[in-house]
Design an enzyme around this catalytic site. Structure first.
Site, short mmCIF file in Angstrom:
data_model
loop_
_atom_site.label_atom_id
_atom_site.label_comp_id
_atom_site.label_asym_id
_atom_site.label_seq_id
_atom_site.Cartn_x
_atom_site.Cartn_y
_atom_site.Cartn_z
N GLY B 130 -46.01 84.87 -40.91
CA GLY B 130 -46.11 85.84 -42.00
C GLY B 130 -45.89 87.25 -41.48
N GLU B 249 -38.50 80.82 -22.38
CA GLU B 249 -37.19 80.53 -22.94
C GLU B 249 -36.56 81.74 -23.60
OE1 GLU B 249 -37.52 77.06 -25.36
OE2 GLU B 249 -38.47 75.89 -23.78
#
Lengths: 382, 398
Positions: B130, B249
């Site tokens: 959100g 990553e």
């Protein structure tokens, strides 16, 4: 794949960069542009540092390194708009002798390149065409010698004087890739016309061969020898990638110079580089530069490792560098404003060098067309 | 510089590829029950996530207890390459696995890790993020959804928008304002909100293509009460988590964009000969050169990605990822446009559209419109250019 310099490669780059900062300052480049200086002492220093022999095998007096190391030097030479015979000698003449010739030629010519005794270039293009199939210069065998007749254009020279020239010619009556051969002839034996060019650091000459006699020991590959087309492809790849790398180095200099200027030049009470209109252009310039650089390094690697993708990688690099120099020269000049428009500012050396690499060994457009052809986009039957 | 990462990495690659071949969900399994949004976990995806977790292939850079095998960055890159090449979705809840779980490991407490992060790794729960609001898009720090402390609860009021997967997510990693008087970056907190709580209304936003399977949502919070224990990290320290993603990553998010680009360009090259034949001769030359441009872009993106990755492995900085984000998404957009125009009078035809996992994504024109999802979301191209100019190139702020 690992597309960034190793520690050793980064050291070589730093070393080359610091040597050139001292030995090839803008004042030297200016003296070439203004006709008052020459590249002799710069070349002598390169020879002292064994740069001409970087990729020549150790038994022949070279350092036995590979194309990646050559690429590193070439990019740095482009950064400082270095004049002199390095580019034609190391990235055209030497690969031509290596790929087209035999051991005896290697021993004779490559050891002389490594020791700095010999400079040379490659005479391939004719009337603007760089593909070997377009060669029309003829080699006739008479007695125990060959005789060459024809014209070559846009041979990169490295003034003031050159020693040797590899000439690509074909047997009479042959076409396409058949019948091609290569010869080494002394520069002094041909009729050359130095072109008046906008960038004197990339001096170009047109060459006329009027029944020039070549003795047997100077025949790198007799016309029609089987290995010639493949060997010429290799030579072209190395020469083309080198021009691309040199140009990308020049583009990086334009970029850095323009970026530095935008940080200090103030208007309306703030640096012009703080305006978003310019910021976004710098982001695009940077992207274009990195796009071209990455493809150049990839091309250099495929050459160094003899990867089957090398031919395409070279065209990708040359095409991307074309896009880059177009944008960089244009915005570099525009964003410098009036100061970049003056002879007194050093920027124009970079701009001219960036432009003049494009037509050599196939323009960006030529390589784009080649990519289209190789991907079957040109043979369309309606 | 080297074209290969070396024999040990090649061995790692072979090991993963053979595991993948034996354990991957089949194309049929996926096609029968495709995920309906980016927080929907179909049955096959639950099993697949669990299988990867157990084998240490979910997040290779993490330790085994978190579904990994302590792999290094190069191995992780190889893993992602092969996963993408095999066209197996690694997760159907990318925000959950890529952002929410790692942020919880960094900032959450034990209970939050147990109840929220681990279930993501086990394929049991899904999360949405959100963040954006009607008045806070690129300028995210201006968000105004309020969370007021009331005893041992937080009371949340406000609205989020563009919330991917909110229509299927189990919980929301919600950014809200806890101190309206502090400077805007300093009054933000993150709270975990179960989507079943009373007072939450999710309204899916049909998108300009495939309006029948919306992923973006408006989410309304109307006096939603959440235990104060669901605050993640310190109160008012939420901004630190706004840029958060899987740190291991971070330098590799480009890979799937690059491989997507390459896949699309090869599809384009495959379709080109027949499509060009349908064009008039004087039209072809123009189109051909644009196809070549797209091809060059796809190859450059690959090289740029590997170069940025190599810099990162050597300790370089992450902001260069902004370059990849802008370049890949814009190249994708241009490629779709070229491909759409290449189809000539067929361009208006709708294509097959089946699922969200990369199969049957519609016609080129639909994909062209869809590609704006890339250039607008997660920091628009314009924001990426600001980041490049300011953080990479050091140009002064206005």
């Amino acid at each position: 794949m690992d597309l960034e310099f190793s520690t050793e490669e980064a050291e070589l780059r730093d070393n080359v960069r610091s040597v050139l900062a001292a030995s090839c300052p803008p004042s030297l480049v200016r003296s070439i542009f203004e006709g008052s200086g020459d590249a002799e002492s710069l070349w002598k220093q390169m020879v002292d540092l064994y740069w001409p022999g970087l990729a020549i095998p150790e038994p022949l007096g070279g350092l036995g390194m590979g194309y990646v190391e050559v690429a590193i030097v070439v990019e740095e030479l482009g950064r400082v708009v270095a004049p002199g015979p390095f580019l034609p000698t190391v990235t055209q003449f030497a690969p031509a002798v290596r790929s087209l010739g035999e051991d005896r030629h290697h021993e004779h010519f490559l050891s002389a390149v490594a020791s700095g005794e010999l400079t040379g270039s490659l005479a391939l293009a004719e009337e603007g065409a760089w593909e070997p199939a377009a060669v029309r210069t003829v080699a006739r065998h008479t007695g125990d010698a060959w005789r060459l007749s024809g014209s070559k254009s846009s041979v990169l020279s490295g003034a003031p004087a050159f020693d040797e020239l590899v000439v690509v010619a074909r047997a009479e009556g042959t076409h396409g890739l058949d019948g091609l051969g290569a010869f080494v002839i002394p520069w002094a034996s041909v009729e050359t016309t130095s072109r008046r060019v906008i960038d004197p650091t990339l001096p170009l000459v047109d060459v006329r061969l009027d029944d020039v006699e070549v003795p047997e020991e100077r025949v790198l590959a007799a016309p029609g020898a089987e290995h010639v087309p493949a060997a010429l492809a290799v030579v072209l790849e190395e020469a083309t990638a080198a021009v691309a790398l040199s140009t990308v180095g020049t583009c990086r200099s334009i970029f850095e110079s323009t970026l530095d200027y935008a940080k200090v030049r103030e208007q309306y009470g703030r640096p012009i580089g703080s305006f978003q209109a310019l910021k976004h252009r710098f982001a695009d310039l940077y992207l274009s530069l990195e796009r071209a650089t990455s493809l150049c390094y990839f091309a250099a690697l495929t050459i160094a490792e003899d990867d089957p993708r090398r031919s395409e990688a070279v065209s990708l690099a040359k095409a991307a560098v074309g896009d880059c120099q177009r944008l960089m020269a244009q915005d570099g000049l525009q964003l410098h404003g009036g100061i970049g428009f003056t002879w007194e500012n050093d920027l124009h050396f970079l701009l001219k060098r960036a432009k003049c690499g494009d037509p050599l060994f196939g323009s960006a457009a030529w390589h784009r067309g080649r990519l289209a052809e190789q991907h079957g986009l040109l043979e369309v039957s309606a | 510089m080297k074209l290969s990462f070396g024999p040990e990495v090649d061995q790692f690659r072979r090991e993963f590829v053979s595991w993948l071949e034996e354990n991957r969900p089949t194309d049929e399994e996926i096609a029968v029950d495709p995920p309906r949004s980016s927080a929907d976990i179909p049955e096959w995806a639950r099993r697949w996530t669990r299988r990867m977790f157990d084998a240490g292939w979910l997040v290779p850079g993490w330790p085994p207890e978190r579904g990994g095998r302590n792999a290094g960055p190069v191995e992780t890159l190889v893993y992602l390459e092969e996963m993408t090449k095999a066209r197996v979705p690694r997760t159907t809840n990318p925000q959950g696995l890529g952002i929410v779980a790692p942020s919880l490991f960094d900032y959450g407490d034990e209970r939050q890790i147990r109840e929220y992060a681990m279930p993501i790794l086990l394929g049991e729960r899904s999360a949405c993020l959100g963040m954006s609001e009607p008045g806070a898009g690129s300028d995210l720090a201006s968000l105004s959804t309020r969370a007021v402390i009331d005893g041992d609860e937080l009371v949340i009021n406000g609205q989020k928008v563009w919330t991917s997967g909110a229509n299927y997510a189990d919980f929301c990693f919600l950014f809200c304002r806890t101190d309206p008087n502090a400077p805007k970056h300093k009054g933000i907190s993150v709270v975990l909100v179960d989507m079943q709580r009373e007072g939450i209304t999710v309204r899916p936003l049909a998108e300009i293509v495939h309006p029948d399977r919306p992923d973006l949502n408006e989410v309304f919070f109307d006096d939603v009460r959440v235990p104060i224990d669901n605050l993640v990290g310190e109160v008012n320290n939420g901004w630190a988590m706004a840029g958060g993603s899987l740190a291991h990553e971070r330098g590799m998010v480009w890979l799937s964009s690059v491989m997507g680009l390459e896949e699309n360009v090869s599809r384009l090259l495959g379709e080109a000969p027949d499509a060009l034949a349908r064009l008039s001769p004087h039209e072809r030359g123009v189109v051909v050169d644009r196809i070549v441009s797209s091809y060059i872009d796809s190859q450059a993106a690959r090289c740029l990605g590997y170069r940025g990755f190599a810099k990162l492995v050597r300790g370089g900085s992450a902001p260069e990822q902004a370059l990849m984000k802008a370049f890949c998404t814009e190249s994708q957009r241009e490629l779709s446009l070229v491909a759409a125009e290449l189809t000539g009078d067929r361009a208006p035809d709708l294509g097959d559209s089946t699922d969200r996992t990369g199969r049957g994504e519609g016609s080129w024109l639909e994909r062209y419109f869809g590609s704006f999802g890339g250039t607008i979301s997660a920091g628009s191209s314009e924001i990426q250019r600001n980041i490049i100019a300011e953080r990479v190139l050091g140009l002064p702020r206005a």
